[in-house]
Design a protein around this motif. Structure first.
Motif, PDB file in Angstrom:
ATOM      1  N   THR A 224      62.737  49.142  61.106  1.00  0.00           N
ATOM      2  CA  THR A 224      61.785  49.405  62.176  1.00  0.00           C
ATOM      3  C   THR A 224      61.794  50.874  62.575  1.00  0.00           C
ATOM      4  O   THR A 224      60.891  51.326  63.276  1.00  0.00           O
ATOM      5  CB  THR A 224      62.140  48.580  63.423  1.00  0.00           C
ATOM      6  N   PRO A 259      58.443  54.406  61.718  1.00  0.00           N
ATOM      7  CA  PRO A 259      57.457  53.489  62.320  1.00  0.00           C
ATOM      8  C   PRO A 259      57.602  53.401  63.831  1.00  0.00           C
ATOM      9  O   PRO A 259      56.599  53.371  64.554  1.00  0.00           O
ATOM     10  CB  PRO A 259      57.779  52.152  61.641  1.00  0.00           C
ATOM     11  N   LYS A 262      56.046  56.360  65.525  1.00  0.00           N
ATOM     12  CA  LYS A 262      54.582  56.294  65.436  1.00  0.00           C
ATOM     13  C   LYS A 262      54.015  55.251  66.384  1.00  0.00           C
ATOM     14  O   LYS A 262      52.874  55.378  66.853  1.00  0.00           O
ATOM     15  CB  LYS A 262      54.170  55.993  63.995  1.00  0.00           C
ATOM     16  N   LEU A 263      54.794  54.218  66.688  1.00  0.00           N
ATOM     17  CA  LEU A 263      54.369  53.188  67.634  1.00  0.00           C
ATOM     18  C   LEU A 263      54.555  53.608  69.082  1.00  0.00           C
ATOM     19  O   LEU A 263      54.161  52.891  69.998  1.00  0.00           O
ATOM     20  CB  LEU A 263      55.142  51.893  67.380  1.00  0.00           C
ATOM     21  N   LYS A 299      54.980  41.020  66.240  1.00  0.00           N
ATOM     22  CA  LYS A 299      54.611  41.625  67.514  1.00  0.00           C
ATOM     23  C   LYS A 299      55.896  41.957  68.262  1.00  0.00           C
ATOM     24  O   LYS A 299      56.738  41.078  68.481  1.00  0.00           O
ATOM     25  CB  LYS A 299      53.744  40.683  68.338  1.00  0.00           C
ATOM     26  N   THR A 312      53.179  45.737  70.875  1.00  0.00           N
ATOM     27  CA  THR A 312      52.691  46.489  69.728  1.00  0.00           C
ATOM     28  C   THR A 312      52.853  45.669  68.462  1.00  0.00           C
ATOM     29  O   THR A 312      53.815  44.912  68.316  1.00  0.00           O
ATOM     30  CB  THR A 312      53.439  47.836  69.601  1.00  0.00           C
ATOM     31  N   ASP A 313      51.889  45.792  67.562  1.00  0.00           N
ATOM     32  CA  ASP A 313      51.928  45.079  66.288  1.00  0.00           C
ATOM     33  C   ASP A 313      52.508  45.987  65.210  1.00  0.00           C
ATOM     34  O   ASP A 313      52.215  47.185  65.160  1.00  0.00           O
ATOM     35  CB  ASP A 313      50.517  44.638  65.878  1.00  0.00           C
ATOM     36  N   TYR A 314      53.320  45.382  64.358  1.00  0.00           N
ATOM     37  CA  TYR A 314      54.003  46.155  63.328  1.00  0.00           C
ATOM     38  C   TYR A 314      54.147  45.313  62.067  1.00  0.00           C
ATOM     39  O   TYR A 314      54.547  44.144  62.135  1.00  0.00           O
ATOM     40  CB  TYR A 314      55.388  46.587  63.832  1.00  0.00           C
TER      41      TYR A 314
END
Length: 326
Positions: A224, A259, A262-263, A299, A312-314
């Motif tokens: 993550t 990631p 970036k989120l 999520k 947030t979706d990942y």
């Protein structure tokens, strides 16, 4: 990591010298005789074996060995690779037989303390030996996403590379305390490693993700881009929240260009839910990260500053080579 399987033969021989400890020998090669690779140990009575990823992969091509054969005395068993975790260097094998084995007992809930007496199985010149040692320094973190060195404890014991994948036992109970993965930290200027000490991966960390690896049959390292820690005393006061969350794990470190960055995630945010699954511990986070696995959408539900909820979706990514923990 390449996941194309090599059509090579891998053989695991149950060690006759220590039958009560469920230890296995691992051999691999293109031709007979198969070359020794290291050790492993049976962790379930129906023949699941815990070992290292390094024992199961061809180094130059980074391909896993595909065909497996397990022998005990005059008996031979087919076996397969069930799952691997390249980052922390563990792998799971399954012996394909209806026979029942005597597994080791893993001390997944026992705390490690300085000075604790240990016994390790060492393979030297083809002969198994038992080596005595003791814990010298504890691991300082539970999550290896950012720092692998901090999740290892250190012991006054010296093990050869031929013992990779072998168990390290609590001397007083015979329960497995750790697995020897051969890990050595990246050298740092001004810091010299004590060569008489060995870094060991705590067995409870392995079993945080063991069932997920086995169920998902994962062959990649999901990530993550952040590491987590237990809540501190102040953060615990946020719970229960108005949305009935009763805990979570705090984001400790966020990788640059990851990631998570970036989120928009930040150190100090609290992860309270991973898709439909409430998160109450570091083990919960690790379990569900591997249960979903690389390529799966999830999520993340985050609590920020104790009051603000973020969702947030990942899509879980595979850990890139540049982001391997040190």
């Amino acid at each position: 990591m390449k996941t194309i399987f090599a059509l090579l033969l891998l053989s695991v021989s149950l060690i006759a010298e220590t039958p009560d400890r469920g230890v296995v020998r691992i051999h691999a090669g293109m031709q007979e005789p198969l070359q020794p690779r290291g050790l492993g140990f049976i962790v379930e009575k129906d023949g699941f074996v815990l070992t290292t990823y390094d024992n199961l992969v061809e180094k130059t091509s980074e391909r896993l060995f595909e065909r497996l054969e397990v022998t005990s005395g005059t008996k031979s068993y087919a076996a397969e690779i069930i799952g691997v975790e390249p980052t922390i260097n563990i792998g799971i094998l399954k012996l394909e037989t209806d026979e029942t084995f005597t597994p080791v007992v893993c001390a997944v809930k026992r705390d490690i303390t300085p000075g604790m007496a240990l016994q390790a199985v060492s393979l030297e010149n083809g002969v198994l030996k038992t080596l005595d040692g003791s814990v010298t320094a504890l691991n300082t973190k539970l999550c290896y996403q950012h720092s692998l060195a901090s999740t290892m404890f250190r012991a006054k014991i010296t093990l050869p590379v031929t013992s990779l994948g072998g168990p390290v036992f609590h001397a007083d109970s015979g329960e497995v305390a750790a697995i020897f993965t051969g890990y050595k930290p990246v050298p740092e200027a001004g810091h010299a490693e004590d060569t008489s000490e060995t870094h060991l991966l705590p067995i409870n960390l392995c079993f945080n993700i063991y069932e997920s690896l086995k169920t998902k049959r994962s062959l990649k390292s999901p990530w993550t881009g952040f590491s987590v820690r237990p809540l501190n005393e102040n953060e615990q006061h946020y719970f229960p929240t108005a949305k009935k969350h009763h805990g979570g794990v705090a984001i400790e470190d966020v990788w640059d260009n990851s990631p998570a960055q970036k989120l928009g995630l930040k150190a100090g945010d609290i992860l309270v839910q991973f898709s439909y699954n409430r998160i109450l511990s570091v083990a919960d986070f690790q379990k569900w990260l591997y249960m979903y696995g690389v390529g799966q959408p999830v999520k993340l539900i985050i609590l920020r500053n104790g009051t603000e909820y973020l969702m947030t979706d990942y899509v879980i990514e595979e850990r890139p080579e540049w982001a391997k923990p040190q």
